[in-house]
Write an enzyme that holds these catalytic residues in place. Structure first.
Site, short mmCIF file in Angstrom:
data_model
loop_
_atom_site.label_atom_id
_atom_site.label_comp_id
_atom_site.label_asym_id
_atom_site.label_seq_id
_atom_site.Cartn_x
_atom_site.Cartn_y
_atom_site.Cartn_z
N ASN A 182 0.88 -1.17 0.00
CA ASN A 182 0.00 0.00 0.00
C ASN A 182 0.91 1.22 0.00
O ASN A 182 1.48 1.57 1.02
CB ASN A 182 -0.89 -0.03 1.26
N TRP A 183 1.06 1.79 -1.17
CA TRP A 183 2.03 2.91 -1.30
C TRP A 183 1.53 4.20 -0.66
O TRP A 183 2.30 5.12 -0.45
CB TRP A 183 2.34 3.16 -2.78
N LYS A 184 0.24 4.29 -0.39
CA LYS A 184 -0.35 5.51 0.18
C LYS A 184 -0.03 6.72 -0.73
O LYS A 184 0.06 6.55 -1.93
CB LYS A 184 0.14 5.72 1.62
N HIS A 227 -9.53 1.60 4.44
CA HIS A 227 -8.29 1.79 5.19
C HIS A 227 -8.54 2.77 6.34
O HIS A 227 -9.31 3.73 6.19
CB HIS A 227 -7.19 2.33 4.26
N GLU A 258 -6.90 5.15 7.45
CA GLU A 258 -6.64 6.57 7.13
C GLU A 258 -7.82 7.19 6.39
O GLU A 258 -8.12 8.37 6.56
CB GLU A 258 -5.33 6.67 6.33
N GLU A 291 -5.84 -4.47 10.37
CA GLU A 291 -4.77 -3.49 10.62
C GLU A 291 -5.08 -2.73 11.91
O GLU A 291 -5.87 -1.78 11.89
CB GLU A 291 -4.68 -2.50 9.46
N GLY A 324 2.30 2.44 10.76
CA GLY A 324 3.31 3.49 10.61
C GLY A 324 3.96 3.90 11.92
O GLY A 324 4.65 4.91 11.98
N SER A 345 3.10 -1.92 10.44
CA SER A 345 4.55 -2.05 10.71
C SER A 345 5.08 -3.46 10.44
O SER A 345 5.95 -3.96 11.16
CB SER A 345 4.88 -1.60 12.13
N GLY A 361 2.73 -1.05 4.26
CA GLY A 361 2.84 0.37 3.94
C GLY A 361 4.29 0.77 3.73
O GLY A 361 4.87 0.57 2.66
N GLY A 362 4.91 1.30 4.77
CA GLY A 362 6.27 1.84 4.68
C GLY A 362 7.27 0.90 4.02
O GLY A 362 8.05 1.32 3.16
P1 PGA Z 1 2.64 0.38 7.65
O1 PGA Z 1 1.21 0.62 6.97
O2 PGA Z 1 3.17 -0.93 7.12
O3 PGA Z 1 3.47 1.56 7.22
O4 PGA Z 1 2.42 0.33 9.12
C1 PGA Z 1 0.34 -0.44 6.74
C2 PGA Z 1 -0.96 0.08 6.15
O5 PGA Z 1 -1.42 1.15 6.57
O6 PGA Z 1 -1.54 -0.54 5.24
#
Ligand code: PGA
Length: 251
Positions: free
Chosen positions: A9-11, A96, A98, A168, A174, A214, A235-236
């Site tokens: 998930n590149w966001k 998600h 966010e 999640e 993050g 994470s 994500g990251g």
């Molecule tokens: P993260 O994000 O791996 O940076 O914690 C995961 C996500 O929000 O899908």
């Protein structure tokens, strides 16, 4: 049998040239490995059509990070499920945390998004998860159950079977704080039991439930070794080909 899946998930990261470069790197890295899981990248809308042209879709799936809750019309700035599908993408992240937290997405809007995604041949990667206060109050089971029931339990068993779920915990996204593999297993097993209660054992057993928050090469192996953890939403660590591949190779 359910699939093992690692999805990036590149966001809101990477310009188009940077995104093309990263997609090519992941695509090339996958050529050299015998991946034991499906691998997907979910990328900004602006990148979808271009990335679709440079990856081998037999090896690497492509998805969006959201889609609209309407099919077309006067919704300035929105991108619909048919538009996403027309780029060649076949997945879409929905719900998600966010999106729920910063853009006010509710189970009601998500219900529409899931239906439109499915109607346009997209596989939703549907996210659920509790915030820290809910976890500390011991309400995490109740929270994920309600999120699933409210947005998804209108679906037929056939449609539900097309979904990928991603658990999640918001406190782990993050933050560098990962749920332990035992915490992930406990709630993934619970999520599967909630699905079984509504759709029966076969559907529950065949649903892929990914862990996100994470996840990185150093903890992926222990997480993915748990029987109800079928992969990760990353994500990251998906923003560098080598760390993303480190997670793919944890299977
Ligand atoms: P993260 O994000 O791996 O940076 O914690 C995961 C996500 O929000 O899908």
């Amino acid at each position: 049998m359910r699939k093992n899946i690692v999805a990036g998930n590149w966001k809101m990261n990477t310009t188009l040239p940077e995104g093309l470069q990263l997609a090519k790197e992941v695509n090339d890295a996958l050529k050299g490995v015998d991946a034991k899981c499906d691998v997907i990248i979910c990328v900004p809308f602006t990148h979808l059509a271009s990335i679709n042209g440079v990856i081998d879709k037999n090896r690497l799936g492509l998805g969006a990070e959201n889609c609209a809750d309407h099919v077309s019309g006067a919704y300035t700035g929105e991108v619909s499920a048919p538009m996403v599908a027309s780029t060649g993408a076949t997945y879409v992240i929905l719900g998600h945390s966010e999106r729920r937290q910063y853009y006010g997405e509710t189970s009601e809007t998500l219900k529409e998004k899931v239906k439109l995604a499915l109607a346009n041949g997209l596989t939703p990667i549907f996210c659920i998860g509790e915030v820290l206060e809910e976890r500390e109050a011991g309400k995490h089971f109740e929270v994920v159950k309600t999120q699933i029931e409210d947005a998804l339990f209108d679906l037929s068993a056939e449609d539900f079977s097309k979904l990928i779920l991603a658990y999640e915990p918001v406190w782990a996204i993050g933050t560098g704080k990962t749920a332990t593999d035992d915490q992930a297993q406990e709630i993934h097993a619970y999520i599967r039991s909630v699905i079984e209660g509504k759709y029966g054992k076969e559907v529950a057993e065949n649903t892929s439930i990914l862990y996100g928050g994470s996840c990185k090469p150093s903890n992926a192996k222990a997480l993915f070794a748990k029987p109800d953890v079928d992969g990760g939403l990353i994500g990251g660590a998906a923003l560098k080909a080598d760390s993303f591949m480190g997670i793919v190779e944890a299977f």
